[in-house]
Motif scaffolding. Structure first.
Motif, PDB file in Angstrom:
ATOM      1  N   PRO A  39      -8.960   2.799  -1.942  1.00 25.83           N
ATOM      2  CA  PRO A  39      -8.618   3.510  -0.707  1.00 25.83           C
ATOM      3  C   PRO A  39      -9.112   2.766   0.529  1.00 25.83           C
ATOM      4  O   PRO A  39     -10.045   1.970   0.463  1.00 25.83           O
ATOM      5  CB  PRO A  39      -9.357   4.830  -0.870  1.00 25.83           C
ATOM      6  N   PHE A  51      -6.461   2.884  -7.849  1.00 27.74           N
ATOM      7  CA  PHE A  51      -6.234   2.433  -6.478  1.00 27.74           C
ATOM      8  C   PHE A  51      -7.539   2.191  -5.732  1.00 27.74           C
ATOM      9  O   PHE A  51      -8.602   2.707  -6.097  1.00 27.74           O
ATOM     10  CB  PHE A  51      -5.391   3.446  -5.705  1.00 27.74           C
ATOM     11  N   GLU A  53      -5.344   8.130   5.101  1.00 28.15           N
ATOM     12  CA  GLU A  53      -5.617   7.557   3.787  1.00 28.15           C
ATOM     13  C   GLU A  53      -4.480   6.660   3.313  1.00 28.15           C
ATOM     14  O   GLU A  53      -3.326   7.071   3.248  1.00 28.15           O
ATOM     15  CB  GLU A  53      -5.834   8.682   2.770  1.00 28.15           C
ATOM     16  N   THR A 106       0.853  -1.185   0.000  1.00 24.99           N
ATOM     17  CA  THR A 106       0.000   0.000   0.000  1.00 24.99           C
ATOM     18  C   THR A 106       0.893   1.240   0.000  1.00 24.99           C
ATOM     19  O   THR A 106       2.086   1.177   0.262  1.00 24.99           O
ATOM     20  CB  THR A 106      -0.922   0.024   1.223  1.00 24.99           C
ATOM     21  N   LYS A 154      -3.671   3.634   0.083  1.00 26.71           N
ATOM     22  CA  LYS A 154      -4.164   3.205  -1.218  1.00 26.71           C
ATOM     23  C   LYS A 154      -3.456   1.919  -1.626  1.00 26.71           C
ATOM     24  O   LYS A 154      -2.265   1.744  -1.347  1.00 26.71           O
ATOM     25  CB  LYS A 154      -3.868   4.282  -2.282  1.00 26.71           C
TER      26      LYS A 154
END
Length: 381
Positions: free
Chosen positions: A98, A96, A108, A88, A110
């Protein structure tokens, strides 16, 4: 090798984090504290070899940014040459999925989805790697998101593995109900870490004045496969070894650093940990036994000079990747030579200035920036 809390666990205090005030620091992880790369890789291999023995048919490992990027890659390298690795990221990336990390300073994350259909079609299982698991909520979030996008994941065995596991019995049942198995090197009992660090007085990392680093050369090397987009682990590891040889020739041999008899540091940047770790180990085995490795980080950790506290000095520096982002480097000391190794496409000069300024506080005079831009592995011959 059996790993105990005495070997791989230190408790630090996060700086101004209302969600979780403490941080578990692993001194062998090559992140916040410099370490002999052999010790770091030995710990990672202990987890990887255990998993490869138990799940030998697995061909997909997913690591969590930023602190588990190197752990995930080394664990993946313990499987067959056909195994694929992806981690990630918090960097900008296309295609991506999330998800959120509840207790983190950076919410956050991704996961690039471009190659996941291909990767999932070729494996009976998926192994997720983190440095430590505390509740399992982040893991459940990403797997739920993945199952929506990739229903075939419902037919796969899901394993979450970590160096440290301190998931409560209740949360362990939640993981089991979600179809997730847990594996680990060290299981910790439930403890009140909040109370352990409550009375520790910490200060913020020092922000350095922007002093031009005119005497610090930037040396370009060959592109490196980008695990944020997914890589075959055999090709990725082989390229890391070739990169180590290239760094030795272009940085150390050409600049006559072979005359150095003291300590060398290979310092990675943020998520870019594994190539720096492999490079440090290759150099340590062949040329300088006193070669060490760690990395800059996004984690704002409180500084305390107490001898029993793990983070005793720290500096706040601009990110090599984003001029608007602050990052940190901890527990620096004097080295005879420092190689700052990054995959930043456009290196932020303010970051170079600040990091070099921090190193020069410790009389590190021979400092080099090595830039190996990350690209899709299909673009590398």
């Amino acid at each position: 090798m059996k790993y105990t809390s005495e070997k791989i666990l230190r408790i630090a205090k996060r700086y101004n984090n209302a969600k979780r005030s403490y941080l578990l620091v692993n001194p062998l992880q090559a992140k916040h504290i410099s370490v002999n790369p052999s010790e770091a890789l030995r710990m990672m291999d202990s987890l990887g070899e255990y998993l490869a023995d138990k799940y030998p048919e697995n061909k997909l490992v997913i690591g969590f940014a930023e602190t588990a990027t190197a752990i995930g890659a080394e664990v993946c390298a313990c499987f067959s040459a056909e195994c694929n690795y992806i981690h990630t990221t918090r960097e900008d990336i296309q295609d991506f999925i999330p998800f959120s990390e509840e207790h983190s300073h950076a919410v956050e994350q991704k996961l690039c989805s471009a190659k996941l259909t291909e990767y999932l079609s070729d494996t009976p299982s998926v192994i997720f790697i983190d440095d430590e698991i505390s509740t399992g909520k982040t893991l459940i979030n990403i797997i739920n998101n993945l199952r929506e996008r990739f229903p075939e994941l419902n037919q796969k065995e899901i394993i979450c593995a970590s160096i440290i596991n301190r998931v409560s019995d209740e949360n362990m049942k939640n993981l089991e109900n979600a179809g997730i198995k847990c594996e680990y090197l060290l299981k910790l009992p439930e403890e009140d870490y909040e109370s352990q660090i409550k009375n520790i007085r910490v200060s913020e990392a020092v922000r350095l004045i922007d002093t031009p680093a005119n005497d610090c050369p930037i040396i370009n090397i060959s592109p490196i496969p980008d695990p944020r987009k997914g890589v075959n682990i055999d090709k990725y590891y082989s390229k890391c070894l070739l990169t180590a040889k290239e760094i030795y020739q272009k940085v150390l041999a050409d600049n006559q650093i072979e005359e150095v008899s003291g300590d060398i540091l290979i310092l990675g940047t943020e998520e870019f940990m594994y190539p720096a770790l492999i490079c440090a180990e290759w150099i340590r085995r062949r040329y300088w036994k006193n070669t060490f490795c760690h990395a800059t980080t996004r984690s704002p950790i409180g500084i305390c000079r107490d001898k029993n506290y793990p983070i005793q000095e720290g500096f706040k520096i601009p990110s090599f990747y984003d001029v608007h982002r602050e990052t940190y480097v901890y527990n620096l000391r004097r080295y005879d030579c420092v190689v700052i190794f990054t995959d930043s496409r456009n290196i932020n000069q303010k970051a170079v200035n600040a990091l070099v300024s921090a190193l020069k506080r410790y009389e590190c005079e021979k400092i080099f920036i090595v830039k190996g831009e990350s690209v899709d592995e299909n673009l590398i011959s």
